[in-house]
Scaffold this active site. Structure first.
Site, PDB file in Angstrom:
ATOM      1  N   SER A 164       0.850  -1.202   0.000  1.00  0.00           N
ATOM      2  CA  SER A 164       0.000   0.000   0.000  1.00  0.00           C
ATOM      3  C   SER A 164       0.883   1.248   0.000  1.00  0.00           C
ATOM      4  O   SER A 164       2.095   1.171   0.235  1.00  0.00           O
ATOM      5  CB  SER A 164      -0.900   0.005   1.241  1.00  0.00           C
ATOM      6  OG  SER A 164      -0.108   0.266   2.395  1.00  0.00           O
ATOM      7  N   ASP A 215      -1.380  -1.624  -3.845  1.00  0.00           N
ATOM      8  CA  ASP A 215      -2.735  -1.628  -3.289  1.00  0.00           C
ATOM      9  C   ASP A 215      -3.201  -0.185  -3.088  1.00  0.00           C
ATOM     10  O   ASP A 215      -2.480   0.633  -2.510  1.00  0.00           O
ATOM     11  CB  ASP A 215      -2.673  -2.377  -1.937  1.00  0.00           C
ATOM     12  CG  ASP A 215      -4.032  -2.653  -1.341  1.00  0.00           C
ATOM     13  OD1 ASP A 215      -4.995  -2.793  -2.107  1.00  0.00           O
ATOM     14  OD2 ASP A 215      -4.110  -2.750  -0.093  1.00  0.00           O
ATOM     15  N   HIS A 216      -4.401   0.128  -3.552  1.00  0.00           N
ATOM     16  CA  HIS A 216      -5.015   1.459  -3.357  1.00  0.00           C
ATOM     17  C   HIS A 216      -4.092   2.617  -3.740  1.00  0.00           C
ATOM     18  O   HIS A 216      -3.802   3.503  -2.924  1.00  0.00           O
ATOM     19  CB  HIS A 216      -5.463   1.641  -1.895  1.00  0.00           C
ATOM     20  CG  HIS A 216      -6.613   0.774  -1.528  1.00  0.00           C
ATOM     21  ND1 HIS A 216      -7.911   1.028  -1.925  1.00  0.00           N
ATOM     22  CD2 HIS A 216      -6.670  -0.368  -0.812  1.00  0.00           C
ATOM     23  CE1 HIS A 216      -8.710   0.075  -1.470  1.00  0.00           C
ATOM     24  NE2 HIS A 216      -7.980  -0.795  -0.796  1.00  0.00           N
ATOM     25  N   ASP A 226      -7.084   3.625  -7.340  1.00  0.00           N
ATOM     26  CA  ASP A 226      -8.327   3.752  -6.572  1.00  0.00           C
ATOM     27  C   ASP A 226      -8.853   5.177  -6.703  1.00  0.00           C
ATOM     28  O   ASP A 226      -8.493   6.073  -5.949  1.00  0.00           O
ATOM     29  CB  ASP A 226      -8.080   3.401  -5.103  1.00  0.00           C
ATOM     30  CG  ASP A 226      -9.374   3.466  -4.299  1.00  0.00           C
ATOM     31  OD1 ASP A 226     -10.413   3.821  -4.890  1.00  0.00           O
ATOM     32  OD2 ASP A 226      -9.340   3.153  -3.097  1.00  0.00           O
ATOM     33  N   HIS A 249     -13.239  -2.274   4.729  1.00  0.00           N
ATOM     34  CA  HIS A 249     -11.901  -2.412   5.306  1.00  0.00           C
ATOM     35  C   HIS A 249     -11.933  -2.399   6.830  1.00  0.00           C
ATOM     36  O   HIS A 249     -12.855  -1.855   7.425  1.00  0.00           O
ATOM     37  CB  HIS A 249     -11.004  -1.265   4.825  1.00  0.00           C
ATOM     38  CG  HIS A 249     -10.689  -1.345   3.363  1.00  0.00           C
ATOM     39  ND1 HIS A 249     -11.203  -0.481   2.440  1.00  0.00           N
ATOM     40  CD2 HIS A 249      -9.912  -2.210   2.673  1.00  0.00           C
ATOM     41  CE1 HIS A 249     -10.749  -0.800   1.232  1.00  0.00           C
ATOM     42  NE2 HIS A 249      -9.967  -1.850   1.350  1.00  0.00           N
ATOM     43  N   GLY A 254     -11.388  -5.772   1.594  1.00  0.00           N
ATOM     44  CA  GLY A 254     -12.017  -5.837   2.912  1.00  0.00           C
ATOM     45  C   GLY A 254     -12.468  -7.237   3.293  1.00  0.00           C
ATOM     46  O   GLY A 254     -13.554  -7.424   3.836  1.00  0.00           O
ATOM     47  N   SER A 289     -11.012  -9.575   5.363  1.00  0.00           N
ATOM     48  CA  SER A 289     -10.544 -10.217   6.599  1.00  0.00           C
ATOM     49  C   SER A 289     -11.720 -10.799   7.380  1.00  0.00           C
ATOM     50  O   SER A 289     -12.844 -10.285   7.331  1.00  0.00           O
ATOM     51  CB  SER A 289      -9.802  -9.196   7.474  1.00  0.00           C
ATOM     52  OG  SER A 289      -8.465  -9.058   7.017  1.00  0.00           O
ATOM     53  N   THR A 296      -6.096  -6.833   7.513  1.00  0.00           N
ATOM     54  CA  THR A 296      -6.438  -6.685   8.933  1.00  0.00           C
ATOM     55  C   THR A 296      -6.170  -7.962   9.744  1.00  0.00           C
ATOM     56  O   THR A 296      -5.616  -7.897  10.851  1.00  0.00           O
ATOM     57  CB  THR A 296      -7.930  -6.282   9.062  1.00  0.00           C
ATOM     58  OG1 THR A 296      -8.081  -4.975   8.479  1.00  0.00           O
ATOM     59  CG2 THR A 296      -8.386  -6.256  10.502  1.00  0.00           C
TER      60      THR A 296
HETATM   61  P1  13P Z   1      -9.130  -5.970   5.325  1.00  0.00           P
HETATM   62  O1  13P Z   1      -9.104  -4.700   6.089  1.00  0.00           O
HETATM   63  O2  13P Z   1     -10.474  -6.638   5.456  1.00  0.00           O
HETATM   64  O3  13P Z   1      -8.032  -6.889   5.638  1.00  0.00           O
HETATM   65  O4  13P Z   1      -8.992  -5.576   3.771  1.00  0.00           O
HETATM   66  C1  13P Z   1      -7.733  -5.358   3.200  1.00  0.00           C
HETATM   67  C2  13P Z   1      -7.800  -4.737   1.860  1.00  0.00           C
HETATM   68  O5  13P Z   1      -8.835  -4.643   1.229  1.00  0.00           O
HETATM   69  C3  13P Z   1      -6.541  -4.257   1.277  1.00  0.00           C
HETATM   70  O6  13P Z   1      -6.737  -3.591   0.075  1.00  0.00           O
HETATM   71  O1  G3H Z   2      -6.986  -1.424   2.341  1.00  0.00           O
HETATM   72  C1  G3H Z   2      -6.014  -0.996   2.906  1.00  0.00           C
HETATM   73  C2  G3H Z   2      -4.985  -1.926   3.405  1.00  0.00           C
HETATM   74  O2  G3H Z   2      -5.436  -2.596   4.547  1.00  0.00           O
HETATM   75  C3  G3H Z   2      -3.693  -1.200   3.598  1.00  0.00           C
HETATM   76  O3  G3H Z   2      -3.763  -0.402   4.732  1.00  0.00           O
HETATM   77  O4  G3H Z   2      -3.073   1.832   3.885  1.00  0.00           O
HETATM   78  O5  G3H Z   2      -2.898   1.238   6.329  1.00  0.00           O
HETATM   79  O6  G3H Z   2      -1.340   0.215   4.664  1.00  0.00           O
HETATM   80  P1  G3H Z   2      -2.693   0.791   4.924  1.00  0.00           P
HETATM   81 ZN    ZN Z   3      -8.613  -2.564  -0.015  1.00  0.00          ZN
END
Ligand code: 13P
Ligand code: G3H
Ligand code: ZN
Length: 315
Positions: A48, A81-82, A103, A179, A211, A213, A256
């Protein structure tokens, strides 16, 4: 072996979901590789913007390259990621990433398409694929009206138009997940009907579930018993992944839950060893615990046990 995300998706679609796990440090990376080898699964290492700020992109790349050498059997992709637009360009230009996520889901529909399109053009020119997001990821509570509930989920017609016009290679969809550790107030599950409608409009196109987890209650209880204060934390039932796979869910994002494993191990260690200050002691407990967690998750994603056939298909 680092492969393209596209290669993994082609092999996975309809059969299993590729686990996409976030990493921020060396311990998580060791546990991640160990767990995927243990369960014989291909996977995606996710980084991320927060991880890049925390550990420095060069450090993360070096850790991943070292893990690749330590675990030559591993088959994985490296994914941003994102990302925002600039971070996507940085990752594309780095030559290290297999794919990026842009994103722009918080932007209006047309703007989301325009931004995604720009990233797709740059990424495809470099042989990298792009994940985009459409819809508002958020826990859909049980007590809200059906119309309101549906409006929060990704619209299947918009999804089709978005993919066609943006040229993205996979799409993160809002199908009831959110998330973090506090996803639902009630016993909310995934919206399979909506997933099926999206798949009907986008047959064979990889869908991504963020999201995801599970926020295991046993883990939460242990954290709280060791001094934590996670009240009402709740996640996705991991047994539902198997139902999402035939509906086109090809990548499942999990972060998470890994943080909860870390928190549990470290809280319990320092509770039980108040005199301790050698961080390697809990670190040595965390790495195998994280590996077990990953292996268990891969069973739920149906990716466990697929490594030999994936390696063969890619050779
Ligand atoms: P969680 O917060 O459910 O683990 O989701 C992680 C996620 O979507 C990372 O992009
Ligand atoms: O969706 C987000 C991920 O859980 C990454 O989280 O931006 O705190 O690293 P972060
Ligand atoms: Zn995410």
């Amino acid at each position: 072996m680092i492969v393209t995300t596209d290669q993994l998706f082609k092999l996975a679609y309809g059969k299993f979901a590729v686990g996409a796990y976030n990493i921020n440090n060396m311990e998580q990376t060791l546990g991640l590789f160990e767990g995927n080898i243990k369960s014989q699964a291909p996977f995606i290492v996710q980084i991320s913007k927060g991880a890049r700020n925390y550990a420095n992109p060069k450090m993360l790349e070096a850790i991943i390259r070292a893990a690749e050498e330590l675990y030559p059997e591993a088959v994985f992709a490296v994914h941003l990621d994102h990302g925002d637009e600039q971070t996507c360009y940085d990752c594309i230009d780095s030559g290290f990433y297999s794919s990026v996520m842009i994103d722009a889901s918080h932007e209006p529909f047309e703007e989301n398409i325009a931004i995604t399109r720009r990233v797709v053009e740059r990424a495809h020119a470099a042989g990298i694929s792009v994940e985009a997001e459409l819809g508002m990821l958020g826990g859909v509570e049980e007590d809200i009206a059906v119309d309101e509930k549906n409006a929060m989920l990704t619209d299947p017609d918009e999804a089709k138009e978005f993919v066609e016009r943006s040229g993205c290679d996979s799409l993160a969809v809002a199908i009831g997940t959110s998330h973090g550790a506090y996803k639902f107030a009630g016993s909310q599950g995934l919206h399979f009907k909506r997933m099926a409608e999206i798949q009907k409009n986008l047959p064979g196109f990889p869908l991504v579930m963020h999201g995801s987890s599970s926020v295991p209650q046993e883990e939460v209880a242990r954290i709280n018993a060791a001094g934590g204060a996670l009240k009402g934390a709740k996640g996705v039932d991991a047994d539902q992944f198997a139902k999402a796979v035939p509906l086109g869910v090809t990548k499942v994002n999990i972060d998470t839950d890994g943080r909860l494993v870390w928190t549990r191990v470290h809280r319990e260690y320092f509770r039980d060893h108040p005199e301790g200050f050698d961080f390697r002691k809990p670190g040595k407990i965390f790495v195998p615990a994280y590996a077990d967690f990953i292996a268990h998750k891969n069973e739920k994603l149906l990716s466990a046990g697929t490594l030999a056939s994936v390696r063969e298909a890619l050779s």
